[in-house]
Design a protein around this motif. Structure first.
Motif, mmCIF file in Angstrom:
data_model
loop_
_atom_site.group_PDB
_atom_site.id
_atom_site.type_symbol
_atom_site.label_atom_id
_atom_site.label_comp_id
_atom_site.label_asym_id
_atom_site.label_seq_id
_atom_site.Cartn_x
_atom_site.Cartn_y
_atom_site.Cartn_z
ATOM 1 N N GLN A 1 11.706 -36.502 9.786
ATOM 2 C CA GLN A 1 11.702 -36.675 11.237
ATOM 3 C C GLN A 1 12.323 -38.010 11.625
ATOM 4 O OE1 GLN A 1 7.809 -36.455 12.996
ATOM 5 N NE2 GLN A 1 8.562 -36.709 15.088
ATOM 6 N N ARG B 1 13.923 -37.842 22.523
ATOM 7 C CA ARG B 1 12.566 -37.625 22.008
ATOM 8 C C ARG B 1 12.047 -38.875 21.299
ATOM 9 N NH1 ARG B 1 12.804 -31.339 19.750
ATOM 10 N NH2 ARG B 1 13.541 -30.436 21.708
ATOM 11 N N MET B 2 12.364 -40.011 21.900
ATOM 12 C CA MET B 2 11.965 -41.301 21.342
ATOM 13 C C MET B 2 11.151 -42.117 22.350
ATOM 14 S SD MET B 2 15.415 -42.536 19.326
ATOM 15 C CE MET B 2 14.587 -44.009 18.735
ATOM 16 N N ALA B 3 10.545 -41.460 23.316
ATOM 17 C CA ALA B 3 9.822 -42.199 24.354
ATOM 18 C C ALA B 3 8.741 -43.090 23.756
ATOM 19 C CB ALA B 3 9.217 -41.222 25.360
ATOM 20 N N MET C 1 15.641 -38.626 13.942
ATOM 21 C CA MET C 1 15.571 -39.477 15.124
ATOM 22 C C MET C 1 16.611 -40.595 15.056
ATOM 23 S SD MET C 1 12.184 -41.406 16.610
ATOM 24 C CE MET C 1 11.322 -39.835 16.797
ATOM 25 N N THR D 1 13.684 -40.692 26.402
ATOM 26 C CA THR D 1 13.018 -39.396 26.548
ATOM 27 C C THR D 1 13.926 -38.267 26.092
ATOM 28 O OG1 THR D 1 11.744 -40.240 28.422
ATOM 29 C CG2 THR D 1 11.898 -37.843 28.186
ATOM 30 N N LYS D 2 15.192 -38.330 26.463
ATOM 31 C CA LYS D 2 16.152 -37.301 26.081
ATOM 32 C C LYS D 2 16.268 -37.200 24.565
ATOM 33 C CE LYS D 2 21.084 -36.178 26.601
ATOM 34 N NZ LYS D 2 22.366 -36.648 27.211
#
Length: 266
Positions: free
Chosen positions: A101, A141-143, A105, A138-139
């Motif tokens: 993961q 997926r790292m918020a 990322m 956020t886009k």
């Protein structure tokens, strides 16, 4: 001789290739049998190459299964991460989550903000991370990585000159002054940056997992502090080599058994 390709910036296909910033230039590194760094711009020496040789472990009192597993490796070489900012950002991305993961990322961030460099891509700078809009995190997926990455970027830009002068063990402590940077993240970052894996958090799940997988017959301690103490006792003066080779063995093992959820995955 083999390569340790644990850092997610390696572009593995068709040939392992990685772009890296140093203080004097940008380098493209190819994982070949001859070690072939190419200067893209700037000047100065190539990133440093470390070699971890199983032969130095021959006289250690290692459990038989672990000794056999590590002696089955060829000498492992690894490029130290000359870019402390990238080492720190990578360690933050690796916090909590599995290796696969974390790699996904990191590669998504690289694709979004990275600078093309030859056959690879340079990672985003600290300045880019600070300027990155919340919606972009956020886009990607790292918020939940936004605050620690931005805090680290701000600290890096303010302290990089003094950090560059610190001994590695002092740097590990200094990095922990950054909000949400604890001993694991600081140790992993400095190990990546220096190539000294005695600074890596060697009691962590990755080392414990691969030690048990290599030698399931041995009564390895289950809790982190007890395992770390046992590991130091076994390693003696070769703590960096023992830790790096065990992680490298696990890395190769994952490729043979891809379903295993180890931390260090290409």
């Amino acid at each position: 001789m083999s390569w340790m390709l644990d850092h997610p910036s390696w572009n593995l296909h068709p040939q392992p290739t990685r772009a890296m910033r140093t203080s004097t230039g940008t380098w493209l590194i190819k994982a070949t049998t001859t070690y072939d760094p190419v200067l893209l711009d700037g000047e100065g020496a190539a990133p440093r190459l470390e070699t971890y040789d199983p032969a130095v472990l021959a006289d250690l009192p290692l459990p038989a299964g672990l000794a056999d597993a590590l002696q089955g490796l060829t000498p492992i070489r690894r490029v130290t991460n000359a870019d402390l900012w990238d080492a720190l950002a990578t360690a933050i991305i690796r916090q909590v989550i599995r290796a696969a993961q974390a790699r996904t990322m990191y590669r998504a961030l690289l694709n979004a903000l990275g600078q093309p460099a030859g056959q690879a891509c340079l990672p985003p700078t600290a300045e880019q991370i600070l300027a990155m809009p919340d919606q972009e995190f956020t886009k990607l997926r790292m918020a939940f990585k936004r605050r620690p990455l931005q805090a680290a970027a701000d600290a890096y830009l303010r302290h990089r000159d003094e950090w560059a002068l610190m001994p590695a063990d002092v740097l590990v402590k200094a990095l922990q002054a950054i909000p949400r940077i604890g001993p694991w993240t600081a140790g992993a970052a400095v190990a990546d940056h220096t190539g000294d894996f005695s600074l890596y958090p060697y009691g962590d799940l990755a080392v414990r997992t691969w030690a048990r997988r290599a030698d399931p017959a041995s009564p390895w301690p289950h809790d982190e502090p007890a395992f770390a103490a046992r590991w130091r006792e076994l390693a003696g003066p070769h703590l960096s080599t023992l830790t790096a080779l065990t992680l490298s063995w696990g890395d190769h093992h994952v490729h043979q058994h891809p379903a295993h959820p180890g931390r260090l995955v290409h």
